[in-house]
Design a protein around this motif. Structure first.
Motif, short mmCIF file in Angstrom:
data_model
loop_
_atom_site.label_atom_id
_atom_site.label_comp_id
_atom_site.label_asym_id
_atom_site.label_seq_id
_atom_site.Cartn_x
_atom_site.Cartn_y
_atom_site.Cartn_z
N CYS A 62 0.83 -1.22 0.00
CA CYS A 62 0.00 0.00 0.00
C CYS A 62 0.86 1.26 0.00
CB CYS A 62 -0.93 0.01 1.22
SG CYS A 62 -2.24 -1.22 1.17
N MET A 63 1.91 1.26 0.80
CA MET A 63 2.78 2.44 0.86
C MET A 63 3.51 2.66 -0.45
SD MET A 63 4.14 2.07 4.79
CE MET A 63 5.05 3.63 4.81
N LEU A 64 3.99 1.58 -1.05
CA LEU A 64 4.64 1.71 -2.36
C LEU A 64 3.67 2.22 -3.42
CD1 LEU A 64 6.83 -1.50 -2.78
CD2 LEU A 64 7.63 0.86 -2.83
N PHE A 65 2.49 1.63 -3.44
CA PHE A 65 1.50 1.94 -4.46
C PHE A 65 1.11 3.42 -4.44
CE2 PHE A 65 -2.75 2.14 -6.30
CZ PHE A 65 -2.56 1.43 -7.47
N ASP A 66 1.00 3.99 -3.26
CA ASP A 66 0.52 5.37 -3.13
C ASP A 66 1.60 6.31 -2.59
OD1 ASP A 66 -1.50 7.27 -3.44
OD2 ASP A 66 -2.25 6.97 -1.40
N LEU A 67 2.85 6.00 -2.87
CA LEU A 67 3.98 6.76 -2.34
C LEU A 67 3.99 8.21 -2.80
CD1 LEU A 67 6.51 6.56 -0.61
CD2 LEU A 67 7.77 5.82 -2.63
N VAL A 68 3.56 8.48 -4.00
CA VAL A 68 3.59 9.85 -4.53
C VAL A 68 2.42 10.67 -4.00
CG1 VAL A 68 3.51 11.22 -6.65
CG2 VAL A 68 4.87 9.13 -6.58
N GLY B 283 -5.30 8.04 1.02
CA GLY B 283 -5.86 7.04 1.91
C GLY B 283 -5.17 5.70 1.86
N ILE B 284 -4.77 5.26 0.68
CA ILE B 284 -4.11 3.95 0.56
C ILE B 284 -2.77 3.98 1.29
CG2 ILE B 284 -3.04 2.32 -1.06
CD1 ILE B 284 -5.17 3.21 -3.11
N TYR B 285 -2.04 5.07 1.14
CA TYR B 285 -0.75 5.21 1.82
C TYR B 285 -0.94 5.23 3.33
CZ TYR B 285 3.88 6.90 3.02
OH TYR B 285 5.14 7.03 3.54
N LEU B 286 -1.91 6.01 3.79
CA LEU B 286 -2.16 6.10 5.23
C LEU B 286 -2.60 4.75 5.80
CD1 LEU B 286 -3.88 9.60 5.40
CD2 LEU B 286 -1.51 9.00 5.94
N PHE B 287 -3.40 4.01 5.03
CA PHE B 287 -3.79 2.67 5.45
C PHE B 287 -2.54 1.79 5.58
CE2 PHE B 287 -5.30 -1.67 4.22
CZ PHE B 287 -6.06 -1.92 5.36
N GLY B 288 -1.64 1.92 4.62
CA GLY B 288 -0.38 1.18 4.68
C GLY B 288 0.45 1.54 5.90
N VAL B 289 0.48 2.82 6.25
CA VAL B 289 1.22 3.27 7.45
C VAL B 289 0.61 2.64 8.70
CG1 VAL B 289 1.79 5.26 8.89
CG2 VAL B 289 2.07 5.41 6.40
N VAL B 290 -0.72 2.64 8.78
CA VAL B 290 -1.38 2.02 9.94
C VAL B 290 -1.03 0.53 10.00
CG1 VAL B 290 -3.63 1.40 10.91
CG2 VAL B 290 -3.23 3.72 10.08
N LEU B 291 -1.08 -0.14 8.86
CA LEU B 291 -0.71 -1.56 8.82
C LEU B 291 0.75 -1.76 9.21
CD1 LEU B 291 -2.49 -2.89 5.59
CD2 LEU B 291 -3.16 -3.26 7.98
N LEU B 292 1.62 -0.85 8.80
CA LEU B 292 3.04 -0.96 9.15
C LEU B 292 3.22 -0.85 10.66
CD1 LEU B 292 5.90 -1.20 7.87
CD2 LEU B 292 6.05 1.28 8.10
N ILE B 293 2.51 0.06 11.28
CA ILE B 293 2.60 0.22 12.74
C ILE B 293 2.06 -1.03 13.43
CG2 ILE B 293 1.71 1.56 14.70
CD1 ILE B 293 1.85 4.03 12.74
N ILE B 294 0.95 -1.55 12.93
CA ILE B 294 0.40 -2.80 13.50
C ILE B 294 1.39 -3.94 13.33
CG2 ILE B 294 -1.40 -4.56 13.20
CD1 ILE B 294 -3.31 -2.19 12.48
N SER B 295 2.00 -4.03 12.15
CA SER B 295 2.96 -5.12 11.92
C SER B 295 4.19 -4.96 12.81
CB SER B 295 3.34 -5.23 10.44
OG SER B 295 4.22 -4.22 10.06
N ALA B 296 4.59 -3.72 13.10
CA ALA B 296 5.72 -3.51 14.01
C ALA B 296 5.37 -3.99 15.41
CB ALA B 296 6.12 -2.04 14.03
N ALA B 297 4.14 -3.73 15.85
CA ALA B 297 3.70 -4.21 17.17
C ALA B 297 3.67 -5.74 17.19
CB ALA B 297 2.33 -3.64 17.50
N LEU B 298 3.12 -6.35 16.14
CA LEU B 298 3.11 -7.82 16.06
C LEU B 298 4.52 -8.38 15.97
CD1 LEU B 298 0.11 -8.41 13.61
CD2 LEU B 298 0.16 -8.80 16.09
N THR B 299 5.40 -7.64 15.33
CA THR B 299 6.80 -8.03 15.21
C THR B 299 7.45 -8.12 16.58
OG1 THR B 299 7.04 -7.13 12.99
CG2 THR B 299 9.03 -7.23 14.30
N LEU B 300 7.22 -7.10 17.40
CA LEU B 300 7.77 -7.12 18.76
C LEU B 300 7.19 -8.28 19.56
CD1 LEU B 300 7.92 -3.38 19.89
CD2 LEU B 300 9.82 -4.96 19.54
N TRP B 301 5.89 -8.46 19.44
CA TRP B 301 5.21 -9.52 20.17
C TRP B 301 5.77 -10.89 19.78
CZ3 TRP B 301 -0.70 -10.77 19.45
CH2 TRP B 301 -1.09 -11.71 20.38
#
Length: 183
Positions: A138-144, A148-166
């Motif tokens: 999502c972040m790559l697709f809407d990088l320019v 909304g797609i980019y922001l959705f990707g950012v939210v998913l990235l933050i969620i994945s970082a939390a899951l990564t720590l867990w």
């Protein structure tokens, strides 16, 4: 050499193209980068599927597949931080890359002890990876445009970082009895 290994090698070859496209100042370059990243994701699924289905699993494939996954994720995360250096993206990328290095080293060390299965990939790791890949796509697709797609990707990235720590904590807890032993 078999088709699953060639697919993994193809995924490795895609990495410099995805990264290079992130430097191209054309509005559609990021979309092409996202498509190539999506192709890499598809080959990741396909090579594993074919290797199991055709009984073509190998030690080399088992080594190369996670290396290709980690390289493309780390390379693209570094570029995303470069292109959008907000603290929440940099922190998420740092957590993800740091976890990959830590867990890879842990798995290698546990394998030396003959106990690699203690830190085998679990379902949380698979969910984390799926969310992480969706975030990056999502972040790559809407990088320019960074809509909304980019922001959705950012939210998913933050969620994945939390899951990564867990997931890293879970792996470390599983390995702790061996890590805390005196040599």
């Amino acid at each position: 050499m078999n088709l699953p290994i060639w697919l993994t090698l193809f995924r490795l070859i895609l990495i410099p193209f995805v990264v290079a496209l992130m430097f191209v100042p054309l509005p559609s370059a990021n979309i092409v980068a996202a498509i190539l990243f999506g192709i890499a994701l598809a080959t990741d699924w396909l090579d594993g599927h074919l290797a199991r289905r055709w009984n073509q699993t190998s030690a080399f494939g088992a080594f190369l597949d996670p290396v290709a996954d980690k390289l493309i994720v780390c390379a693209v995360l570094v570029m995303l931080v470069y292109r959008d250096p907000h603290y929440y993206i940099a922190l998420s990328a740092t957590v993800i890359v740091g976890r990959e290095l830590t867990v890879s080293a842990l798995r290698e060390w546990m394998a030396e002890l003959g106990e690699r299965g203690v830190v085998a990939v679990g379902s949380l790791g698979k969910y984390k990876t799926a969310i992480q890949m969706a975030a990056i796509f999502c972040m790559l697709f809407d990088l320019v445009q960074r809509s909304g797609i980019y922001l959705f990707g950012v939210v998913l990235l933050i969620i994945s970082a939390a899951l990564t720590l867990w997931s890293m904590v879970i792996y470390l807890r599983q390995a702790w009895p061996r890590l805390s032993m005196e040599r």
